[in-house]
Design a protein around this motif. Structure first.
Motif, PDB file in Angstrom:
ATOM      1  N   ALA A 201       0.836  -1.201   0.000  1.00  0.00           N
ATOM      2  CA  ALA A 201       0.000   0.000   0.000  1.00  0.00           C
ATOM      3  C   ALA A 201       0.874   1.257   0.000  1.00  0.00           C
ATOM      4  CB  ALA A 201      -0.935   0.003   1.208  1.00  0.00           C
ATOM      5  N   MET A 202       1.960   1.220   0.758  1.00  0.00           N
ATOM      6  CA  MET A 202       2.863   2.375   0.821  1.00  0.00           C
ATOM      7  C   MET A 202       3.446   2.690  -0.562  1.00  0.00           C
ATOM      8  SD  MET A 202       5.080   1.693   4.288  1.00  0.00           S
ATOM      9  CE  MET A 202       4.360   1.707   5.922  1.00  0.00           C
ATOM     10  N   VAL A 203       3.896   1.655  -1.270  1.00  0.00           N
ATOM     11  CA  VAL A 203       4.517   1.884  -2.578  1.00  0.00           C
ATOM     12  C   VAL A 203       3.499   2.469  -3.550  1.00  0.00           C
ATOM     13  CG1 VAL A 203       5.670   0.797  -4.543  1.00  0.00           C
ATOM     14  CG2 VAL A 203       6.210   0.064  -2.215  1.00  0.00           C
ATOM     15  N   ALA A 204       2.300   1.904  -3.572  1.00  0.00           N
ATOM     16  CA  ALA A 204       1.264   2.421  -4.472  1.00  0.00           C
ATOM     17  C   ALA A 204       0.946   3.877  -4.148  1.00  0.00           C
ATOM     18  CB  ALA A 204       0.006   1.559  -4.353  1.00  0.00           C
TER      19      ALA A 204
ATOM     20  N   SER B 209     -11.039   8.769  -9.822  1.00  0.00           N
ATOM     21  CA  SER B 209     -12.284   8.513  -9.088  1.00  0.00           C
ATOM     22  C   SER B 209     -12.789   7.111  -9.395  1.00  0.00           C
ATOM     23  CB  SER B 209     -13.345   9.553  -9.490  1.00  0.00           C
ATOM     24  OG  SER B 209     -13.559   9.499 -10.910  1.00  0.00           O
ATOM     25  N   ALA B 210     -11.895   6.249  -9.899  1.00  0.00           N
ATOM     26  CA  ALA B 210     -12.279   4.897 -10.275  1.00  0.00           C
ATOM     27  C   ALA B 210     -12.605   4.069  -9.028  1.00  0.00           C
ATOM     28  CB  ALA B 210     -11.148   4.246 -11.073  1.00  0.00           C
ATOM     29  N   THR B 211     -13.512   3.083  -9.205  1.00  0.00           N
ATOM     30  CA  THR B 211     -13.860   2.176  -8.124  1.00  0.00           C
ATOM     31  C   THR B 211     -12.797   1.093  -8.031  1.00  0.00           C
ATOM     32  OG1 THR B 211     -16.207   2.556  -8.509  1.00  0.00           O
ATOM     33  CG2 THR B 211     -15.606   0.595  -7.214  1.00  0.00           C
ATOM     34  N   ASN B 212     -12.386   0.770  -6.828  1.00  0.00           N
ATOM     35  CA  ASN B 212     -11.338  -0.221  -6.655  1.00  0.00           C
ATOM     36  C   ASN B 212     -11.904  -1.619  -6.849  1.00  0.00           C
ATOM     37  OD1 ASN B 212      -9.034  -1.721  -5.651  1.00  0.00           O
ATOM     38  ND2 ASN B 212      -8.399   0.242  -4.784  1.00  0.00           N
ATOM     39  N   ALA B 213     -11.238  -2.433  -7.638  1.00  0.00           N
ATOM     40  CA  ALA B 213     -11.713  -3.782  -7.943  1.00  0.00           C
ATOM     41  C   ALA B 213     -11.222  -4.812  -6.944  1.00  0.00           C
ATOM     42  CB  ALA B 213     -11.260  -4.176  -9.355  1.00  0.00           C
TER      43      ALA B 213
ATOM     44  N   ALA C 271      -3.338   2.833  -9.302  1.00  0.00           N
ATOM     45  CA  ALA C 271      -2.276   1.920  -9.721  1.00  0.00           C
ATOM     46  C   ALA C 271      -2.845   0.763 -10.536  1.00  0.00           C
ATOM     47  CB  ALA C 271      -1.524   1.391  -8.496  1.00  0.00           C
ATOM     48  N   GLN C 272      -4.039   0.285 -10.157  1.00  0.00           N
ATOM     49  CA  GLN C 272      -4.666  -0.789 -10.929  1.00  0.00           C
ATOM     50  C   GLN C 272      -5.077  -0.284 -12.309  1.00  0.00           C
ATOM     51  OE1 GLN C 272      -8.647  -1.910  -9.821  1.00  0.00           O
ATOM     52  NE2 GLN C 272      -8.194  -4.112 -10.117  1.00  0.00           N
ATOM     53  N   GLN C 273      -5.672   0.921 -12.326  1.00  0.00           N
ATOM     54  CA  GLN C 273      -6.114   1.514 -13.595  1.00  0.00           C
ATOM     55  C   GLN C 273      -4.955   1.709 -14.566  1.00  0.00           C
ATOM     56  OE1 GLN C 273      -7.142   5.823 -13.907  1.00  0.00           O
ATOM     57  NE2 GLN C 273      -9.249   5.057 -14.147  1.00  0.00           N
TER      58      GLN C 273
ATOM     59  N   GLY D 186      -2.561  -7.458  -8.791  1.00  0.00           N
ATOM     60  CA  GLY D 186      -3.108  -8.287  -7.724  1.00  0.00           C
ATOM     61  C   GLY D 186      -2.649  -9.723  -7.820  1.00  0.00           C
ATOM     62  N   PHE D 187      -3.145 -10.534  -6.848  1.00  0.00           N
ATOM     63  CA  PHE D 187      -2.763 -11.937  -6.773  1.00  0.00           C
ATOM     64  C   PHE D 187      -3.798 -12.810  -7.484  1.00  0.00           C
ATOM     65  CE2 PHE D 187      -0.444  -9.883  -3.395  1.00  0.00           C
ATOM     66  CZ  PHE D 187       0.798 -10.514  -3.433  1.00  0.00           C
ATOM     67  N   GLU D 188      -3.515 -14.114  -7.573  1.00  0.00           N
ATOM     68  CA  GLU D 188      -4.383 -15.034  -8.300  1.00  0.00           C
ATOM     69  C   GLU D 188      -5.782 -15.124  -7.694  1.00  0.00           C
ATOM     70  OE1 GLU D 188      -2.371 -18.739  -8.449  1.00  0.00           O
ATOM     71  OE2 GLU D 188      -0.871 -18.060  -9.915  1.00  0.00           O
TER      72      GLU D 188
END
Length: 863
Positions: A726-729, A741-745, A762-764, A770-772
């Protein structure tokens, strides 16, 4: 100790005079040809080499060397004395300087009889000249003893030899931006920087050169191998020698050993050692046993070094190759380069090298010489950070009398140099016929004692913030009491040079006679006393008369004409022709074939195209008296400065000095002053666990000042706390400056958490996937390879940075532990200098700390 060394050297000089009888060396045609192969590593001693060490080389290899990195002090060790005695006592014959080429045809043969192998050029052909590998200007010999030693003197193309000059050997390529090259036979053979006194030879010649230097250092007792040595500690001159500057011949011990190991002994060198032994009786022990170089200076033998004896493999240590990284304290203030164990700093305009920090502090020994740092005795990976500080501006004003146009101010920085200008115009005062002489540091009233001055064209160093120099003039008045036999150096060129002159080498105290030398190509010199700049009653006077086209005939007292028919070919002749035409200058007499100069080492007066001692013209001052004046000399600024307020040009930090300046409201004058570095300006000063001046202090200040990272609460930064995902992101999100303003998946990342928005971003952007199981696991500690992958994705997708992987991971023992998915990311980080090793490895699966991430962010910001 140094007194004892000098006594040893003096005693050695006497021993050598007795030990080397004037015997004819063996005929050259009886010496076998060198049949060795160039660059074929020699892995066995020759039969001659084995027999040379009659008492066994093992005895020598066990003697103690020095514990000092001083080439002077190391001469006092038992090993040095034993090696010197061996090579001295076994040297039974010597060759003459002129006969060297006849022996080279055998000792330096290529492939048996196929031509003469040139030393630096490493090929055959060219215009051969005799090369002193140890420059004769830095030795106590010229063409005798060490100056005709076959182990030392080598054949080389004259053009390459001239380019090599007498520069100090050292690393140039990639170190000095002004690097110039010299090619021969289609390949580059020299890299050199004249202003930095450095020359580098090709890699496959470096070992040969280092072993020659070690031979001269030990056999002929020349202490200035890699350090400057004072005159008191230099060996006595040979009878034909005139100069030994004591300057080092190679830049450092580390470079010497590095070159030795980079270019091991080949079979050609071993065969040459055999050939020379049959002529002189002695051998270069550093070819048979390169190990002596390490043992002589108390260094650990490298076990992976191929030598003829194999001793290094058996007795060397598995010395770990540690990595030296160089960094700049501020890329806007200056840059650095690193090559092997040498770091070179290049300050930007207005800055200078202020010091350095080694991290860890106990990892190595650092020696600073100006802008060059030599790092030795490394015990672990380390980083040398060079600090760049603001320089102090300096201005020089030039004051001139009325009627003369004042030259523009000279502006620069203290420590720099400026050139004194030539003013234009004539003083309005017509009481005398004034002639400009130069620039004085203070106003001068009319005086018959010539004050100190600097001539136009001379260089001077800026020494203070502001300084004024005053135009100095001279004039002559009739004076029947003036000394009639006084000659003074001509300092200002007259319109007409017709008149009487003596020709003097001022700095050498020599006057040119009209006596021809042993060959009719030069004129003899005689001692002359120069009293307060004057030569009185000279015995040899020449008359200059106009020959047309601005040239002059130069005649001696007998009426003979000075003639120059070629370089180094001066004589006196009865009938004038075009060879008798000379152009007088303030530096002497110029002909079509060179400048008349004085050679102190010969000694003689003749013409040269290269620099020797100048031969100045001295003119009589009879019947007149010279007076000097600055005609008052007023300050160039006619008003008192009215200064404005000080304004900060660059703020000080706890690491760097700052700079502030103010301007005069009535003119263009500006003055500045340094704001000392002050911990009160340190962004991390509020934290109780601040790193003080530790290796990560500057990087922690950087992330705090830019807002990329904050403290962890309770007045602590926690530099050693492990990072989580979380810190790195979050930090990368702050670095981008984006807003989403994206929703987190990710189901395990609540939107209202402090890291929710950053992880969604970061995901966008494709920085995290993420993980499997579909989770992000924000609190999980992040590995160094995961951190590298996220940073690479950020650089590529958000900033458009070229992330082509260029780094070499194989130099770390744990490179095989890098996950296949992270190899390219780590290769890019390593190649870009963002990530270095840790605890001797890459530690790809190890956790990254907050301090490490702060440092990585600062390095990335400087790409």
């Amino acid at each position: 100790m140094k007194t004892r060394i000098l006594a040893v050297l003096l005693a050695l000089a006497v021993v050598l005079a007795l030990a080397l009888p004037a015997l004819a060396a063996v005929p050259a045609d009886t010496v076998p040809y060198n049949t060795g192969t160039r660059h074929e590593t020699c892995t066995a001693l020759s039969t001659q080499a084995e027999q040379y060490y009659t008492d066994g080389a093992e005895t020598l290899l066990k003697l103690s060397g020095s514990t000092s990195d001083s080439s002077l002090e190391s001469m006092d060790s038992a090993l040095y004395r034993a090696l010197q005695s061996l090579m001295t006592d076994t040297m039974t014959d010597s060759v003459t300087y002129k006969s060297l080429p006849t022996y080279w045809a055998r000792t330096d043969a290529s492939q048996g009889k196929d031509g003469l192998l040139l030393f630096y050029s490493d090929t055959t052909g060219g215009r051969m000249s005799r090369e002193h590998v140890w420059p004769k200007s830095r030795a106590s010999f010229m063409q005798q003893n060490g100056g005709s030693d076959l182990h030392h003197l080598r054949p080389e193309d004259s053009g390459v030899n001239s380019t090599r000059s007498n520069y100090t050997m050292g690393n140039v390529l990639g170190v000095y931006p002004d690097c110039t090259t010299k090619a021969f036979d289609g390949k580059t053979v020299l890299w050199y920087s004249s202003k930095n006194d450095r020359v580098e030879v090709a890699d496959n010649v470096k070992g040969d050169l280092a072993r020659v230097l070690l031979y001269v250092y030990c056999r002929w007792g020349q202490p200035n191998l890699f350090e400057k040595v004072s005159t008191d500690n230099l060996p006595p001159y040979d009878s034909d020698d005139r100069e030994n500057t004591g300057m080092p011949v190679i830049e450092s011990l580390d470079t010497l050993l590095e070159w030795m190991q980079e270019d091991p002994v080949d079979t050609w060198e071993m065969s040459r050692n055999d050939c020379v032994q049959q002529v002189q009786g002695n051998r270069n022990v550093f070819i048979d046993y390169p190990e002596f170089a390490w043992l002589l200076f108390g260094r650990e033998l490298p076990a992976d070094y191929d030598t003829p004896s194999g001793y290094a493999h058996e007795h060397g240590s598995d010395v770990e190759n540690f990595t030296l990284t160089a960094a700049s304290s501020d890329e806007t203030r200056g840059t650095v380069t690193v090559r092997s164990h040498t770091v070179t700093a290049f300050p930007a305009e207005g800055y200078c090298v202020g010091g350095y920090t080694l991290t860890p502090a106990d990892a190595a020994v650092v020696k600073q010489n100006g802008n060059v740092f030599t790092v030795s005795r490394m015990t672990k990976d380390c980083t040398l950070t060079v600090q760049f500080d603001p320089r102090t501006p300096s201005t020089v004003h030039f004051s001139v009398p009325e009627g003369v146009t004042a030259p523009a101010d000279a502006a620069g920085y203290t420590g720099d140099t400026f050139t004194f200008p030539q003013p234009s115009g004539t003083p309005s005062d017509t009481a005398h016929d004034y002639t400009f002489l130069g620039w004085a540091a203070a106003p001068q009233t009319d005086t018959d004692s010539r004050p100190d001055f600097s001539a136009a064209g001379a260089e001077q160093m800026f020494t203070q913030a502001e300084q004024t120099y005053y135009a100095l003039y001279y004039y002559k008045v009739d004076d029947p009491d003036a000394v009639g036999d006084e000659y003074r150096r001509v300092m200002v060129a007259p319109d007409d040079w017709t008149g009487s002159y003596c020709i003097v080498s001022s700095d050498k105290g020599k006057i040119m006679t009209n006596t021809p030398g042993s060959k009719p190509t030069y004129l003899e010199a005689a001692d002359i006393e120069i009293d307060s700049g004057s030569v009185r009653d000279p015995e040899w006077v020449y008359t200059l008369t106009a020959a047309g086209d601005g040239t002059y005939y130069v005649r001696d007292a007998a009426g003979l004409y000075l003639s120059c028919t070629g370089k180094k070919n001066v004589s006196l002749t009865e009938t004038p022709d075009d060879t008798c035409r000379w152009t007088p200058t303030l530096n002497g007499l110029q002909s079509d074939n060179g400048m008349l100069q004085y050679n102190a080492s010969s000694p003689r007066f003749t013409t040269y195209t290269s620099s020797q001692s100048a031969a100045h013209l001295y003119a009589p001052a009879a019947g007149s008296k010279t007076w000097y004046t600055t005609l008052g000399g007023s300050e160039p600024t006619p008003h008192e400065h009215t200064w404005g307020v000080w304004e900060i040009v660059e703020a000080a930090t706890c690491f760097h000095d700052g700079l502030e300046a103010r301007s005069c409201t009535g003119c263009d004058a500006v003055e500045s002053r340094v704001i000392p570095a002050n911990s009160d300006n340190c962004p991390s000063r509020a934290f109780t666990d601040r790193p003080d001046r530790g290796w990560y202090h500057e990087s922690v200040d950087y992330v705090l000042e830019t807002g990329l990272m904050n403290g962890m609460g309770k007045g602590k930064f926690e530099p050693d706390t492990t990072l989580n995902r979380a810190m790195v992101a979050t930090v990368l999100y702050r670095l981008s400056g984006d807003k989403v303003s994206a929703t987190n998946a990710f189901p395990d990342v609540p939107a209202n958490e402090w890291y929710g928005e950053a992880v969604a971003w970061a995901q966008q952007k494709g920085i995290v996937t993420g993980f499997e199981d579909g989770t992000f696991r924000p609190m999980e500690e992040i590995s160094r390879q995961d951190m590298a992958l996220m940073l690479q994705r950020y650089a590529k997708t958000v900033k458009g940075t070229d992330t082509t992987p260029t780094g070499d991971l194989s130099r770390w023992p744990d490179a095989g532990l890098v996950g296949s998915w992270a190899v390219d990311a780590l290769r890019w980080c390593v190649g870009a200098g963002i990530i270095n090793g840790k605890d001797g490895g890459l530690q790809p699966a190890g956790n990254a700390t907050r301090a490490e991430f702060a440092t990585i962010l600062m390095r990335y910001a400087k790409l």
